[in-house]
Design a protein around this motif. Structure first.
Motif, PDB file in Angstrom:
ATOM      1  N   ARG A 194      49.304 -39.356 -70.391  1.00  0.00           N
ATOM      2  CA  ARG A 194      48.997 -38.607 -69.595  1.00  0.00           C
ATOM      3  C   ARG A 194      48.886 -37.169 -69.772  1.00  0.00           C
ATOM      4  NH1 ARG A 194      50.636 -40.179 -64.278  1.00  0.00           N
ATOM      5  NH2 ARG A 194      49.554 -38.378 -63.552  1.00  0.00           N
ATOM      6  N   VAL A 195      49.408 -36.598 -70.973  1.00  0.00           N
ATOM      7  CA  VAL A 195      49.290 -35.204 -71.387  1.00  0.00           C
ATOM      8  C   VAL A 195      47.675 -35.373 -72.176  1.00  0.00           C
ATOM      9  CG1 VAL A 195      49.823 -33.604 -73.397  1.00  0.00           C
ATOM     10  CG2 VAL A 195      51.572 -34.745 -71.826  1.00  0.00           C
ATOM     11  N   ILE A 196      47.433 -36.369 -72.659  1.00  0.00           N
ATOM     12  CA  ILE A 196      46.037 -36.290 -73.517  1.00  0.00           C
ATOM     13  C   ILE A 196      45.038 -36.209 -72.194  1.00  0.00           C
ATOM     14  CG2 ILE A 196      44.291 -37.914 -74.805  1.00  0.00           C
ATOM     15  CD1 ILE A 196      46.902 -38.770 -76.266  1.00  0.00           C
ATOM     16  N   ALA A 197      45.235 -37.141 -71.374  1.00  0.00           N
ATOM     17  CA  ALA A 197      44.433 -37.263 -70.251  1.00  0.00           C
ATOM     18  C   ALA A 197      44.041 -36.025 -69.524  1.00  0.00           C
ATOM     19  CB  ALA A 197      44.566 -38.238 -69.201  1.00  0.00           C
ATOM     20  N   ASN A 198      45.216 -35.052 -69.380  1.00  0.00           N
ATOM     21  CA  ASN A 198      45.262 -33.971 -68.329  1.00  0.00           C
ATOM     22  C   ASN A 198      44.562 -32.696 -69.248  1.00  0.00           C
ATOM     23  OD1 ASN A 198      46.573 -33.762 -65.455  1.00  0.00           O
ATOM     24  ND2 ASN A 198      47.569 -35.422 -66.694  1.00  0.00           N
ATOM     25  N   LEU A 199      44.847 -32.906 -70.314  1.00  0.00           N
ATOM     26  CA  LEU A 199      44.235 -31.839 -71.404  1.00  0.00           C
ATOM     27  C   LEU A 199      42.807 -32.129 -71.772  1.00  0.00           C
ATOM     28  CD1 LEU A 199      47.333 -30.758 -73.306  1.00  0.00           C
ATOM     29  CD2 LEU A 199      46.603 -29.687 -71.246  1.00  0.00           C
ATOM     30  N   ALA A 200      42.422 -33.177 -71.386  1.00  0.00           N
ATOM     31  CA  ALA A 200      40.865 -33.456 -71.932  1.00  0.00           C
ATOM     32  C   ALA A 200      40.922 -33.715 -73.247  1.00  0.00           C
ATOM     33  CB  ALA A 200      39.930 -32.564 -71.372  1.00  0.00           C
ATOM     34  N   GLY A 215      45.027 -38.666 -84.388  1.00  0.00           N
ATOM     35  CA  GLY A 215      44.786 -39.751 -83.502  1.00  0.00           C
ATOM     36  C   GLY A 215      43.703 -39.159 -82.343  1.00  0.00           C
ATOM     37  N   LEU A 216      43.636 -37.970 -82.651  1.00  0.00           N
ATOM     38  CA  LEU A 216      42.652 -37.498 -81.679  1.00  0.00           C
ATOM     39  C   LEU A 216      41.397 -36.547 -82.433  1.00  0.00           C
ATOM     40  CD1 LEU A 216      44.856 -36.006 -78.643  1.00  0.00           C
ATOM     41  CD2 LEU A 216      44.061 -38.087 -78.846  1.00  0.00           C
ATOM     42  N   VAL A 217      41.598 -36.578 -83.551  1.00  0.00           N
ATOM     43  CA  VAL A 217      40.537 -35.826 -84.449  1.00  0.00           C
ATOM     44  C   VAL A 217      40.395 -36.877 -85.642  1.00  0.00           C
ATOM     45  CG1 VAL A 217      42.226 -34.626 -85.691  1.00  0.00           C
ATOM     46  CG2 VAL A 217      39.952 -33.591 -85.726  1.00  0.00           C
ATOM     47  N   ARG A 257      52.931 -36.033 -81.120  1.00  0.00           N
ATOM     48  CA  ARG A 257      53.700 -35.536 -79.890  1.00  0.00           C
ATOM     49  C   ARG A 257      54.061 -34.142 -79.900  1.00  0.00           C
ATOM     50  NH1 ARG A 257      56.432 -40.597 -81.308  1.00  0.00           N
ATOM     51  NH2 ARG A 257      58.262 -39.281 -82.110  1.00  0.00           N
ATOM     52  N   HIS A 258      54.393 -33.631 -81.270  1.00  0.00           N
ATOM     53  CA  HIS A 258      54.626 -32.440 -81.244  1.00  0.00           C
ATOM     54  C   HIS A 258      53.650 -31.399 -81.018  1.00  0.00           C
ATOM     55  CE1 HIS A 258      56.624 -28.767 -83.506  1.00  0.00           C
ATOM     56  NE2 HIS A 258      55.303 -28.607 -83.766  1.00  0.00           N
ATOM     57  N   ARG A 259      52.287 -31.621 -81.640  1.00  0.00           N
ATOM     58  CA  ARG A 259      51.182 -30.668 -81.398  1.00  0.00           C
ATOM     59  C   ARG A 259      50.488 -30.745 -79.695  1.00  0.00           C
ATOM     60  NH1 ARG A 259      48.752 -31.865 -87.526  1.00  0.00           N
ATOM     61  NH2 ARG A 259      50.488 -30.670 -88.533  1.00  0.00           N
ATOM     62  N   LEU A 260      50.731 -32.226 -79.352  1.00  0.00           N
ATOM     63  CA  LEU A 260      50.431 -32.266 -77.645  1.00  0.00           C
ATOM     64  C   LEU A 260      51.207 -31.425 -77.116  1.00  0.00           C
ATOM     65  CD1 LEU A 260      49.632 -36.030 -77.541  1.00  0.00           C
ATOM     66  CD2 LEU A 260      48.088 -34.082 -77.212  1.00  0.00           C
ATOM     67  N   THR A 261      52.516 -31.538 -77.453  1.00  0.00           N
ATOM     68  CA  THR A 261      53.811 -30.581 -76.595  1.00  0.00           C
ATOM     69  C   THR A 261      53.141 -29.267 -76.701  1.00  0.00           C
ATOM     70  OG1 THR A 261      55.344 -32.423 -77.060  1.00  0.00           O
ATOM     71  CG2 THR A 261      55.984 -30.255 -76.191  1.00  0.00           C
ATOM     72  N   GLU A 262      52.899 -28.829 -77.908  1.00  0.00           N
ATOM     73  CA  GLU A 262      52.355 -27.315 -77.913  1.00  0.00           C
ATOM     74  C   GLU A 262      51.243 -27.052 -77.140  1.00  0.00           C
ATOM     75  OE1 GLU A 262      54.058 -25.976 -82.295  1.00  0.00           O
ATOM     76  OE2 GLU A 262      51.994 -26.915 -82.148  1.00  0.00           O
ATOM     77  N   ARG A 263      50.369 -27.880 -77.319  1.00  0.00           N
ATOM     78  CA  ARG A 263      48.949 -27.773 -76.219  1.00  0.00           C
ATOM     79  C   ARG A 263      49.435 -27.806 -74.923  1.00  0.00           C
ATOM     80  NH1 ARG A 263      44.786 -25.977 -78.936  1.00  0.00           N
ATOM     81  NH2 ARG A 263      45.109 -24.461 -77.358  1.00  0.00           N
TER      82      ARG A 263
END
Length: 236
Positions: A118-124, A137-139, A81-87
């Motif tokens: 939604r953040v994951i989807a919008n940031l591809a 979870g994404l790497v 959540r932290h790193r997605l928020t930064e992205r």
């Protein structure tokens, strides 16, 4: 055992810190955590007892701390959540990379699974935060990310070595200040450099003892900052 949604912000911060220390092969002990959080050792001791009780950490006879699988999963949930928020703040809202750490620290505890998706989807499906650290979870294999990419600390390099900045350590007392310092120096993930000298006499301050060549220009940084830069080697 509690689910990660029920954890307090303080517990999440402890798990994040233990995770980041472990990722960088640091020995985790209570004194180090007390220093990191600027609290009295008894406060840390009580928190560690709670984390052992709840099954998030284990401690050996030397009082060294290690995350259990449940601890890893809880830490990775909040780090994601932290790193997605930064992205999101950088890529979608246009904030500068050195401005987003503290904002993400405030927001990470309140992001729902639906918003995260939604953040994951919008940031591809991004794989790293703006500072180069993996998004769990994404790497693949986020726990061994540095080792898998053969990353080393800049401070460990020999003069004449060429490399590329891989990521910025998150094991720091004031990350915002470090990121701002690196922004001023033009040292961001992906920047290529050559280490020209250590303990430079021509620097203006005694602290700035590492001389790098970046895009044909000399850049001076301090040894403590060099320890916080993880780099990969390249052929000059």
């Amino acid at each position: 055992m509690k689910t990660d949604e029920m954890l307090s912000a303080t517990v999440e911060e402890y798990l994040e810190t233990i995770y980041n220390l472990s990722m960088e092969n640091e020995v985790v002990i209570g004194a180090r955590l007390a220093e990191r959080f600027n609290v009295a050792p008894p406060t840390v001791t009580e928190m560690l007892k709670r984390l052992v009780r709840d099954g998030y950490i284990a401690m050996n006879q030397k009082r060294q701390v290690a995350l259990t699988e449940a601890g890893y999963q809880a830490a990775e949930a909040v780090l994601r959540r932290h790193r997605l928020t930064e992205r999101f703040l950088v890529d979608m809202l246009g904030m500068q990379w050195h401005e987003v750490h503290e904002e993400a620290c405030r927001l990470e505890h309140f992001i729902s699974g639906a918003v995260e998706a939604r953040v994951i989807a919008n940031l591809a499906t991004p794989t790293t935060c703006p500072h180069g650290n993996p998004i769990p979870g994404l790497v693949p294999n986020a726990r061994t990310y540095l080792q898998d990419h053969h990353a080393v600390r800049l401070s460990a390099l020999s003069t004449g070595t060429a490399g590329t900045i891989f990521c910025i350590s998150e094991v720091v007392e004031d990350e915002e200040a470090l990121i701002f310092y690196l922004q001023q120096k033009g040292l961001t993930p992906g920047t290529q450099f050559t280490l020209l000298a250590q303990n430079c006499e021509e620097t203006q301050t005694a602290e700035e003892c590492i001389r790098l060549q970046v895009a044909g220009q000399d850049v001076f940084i301090s040894l403590p900052v060099a320890r916080k830069l993880w780099v990969t080697l390249r052929i000059a």
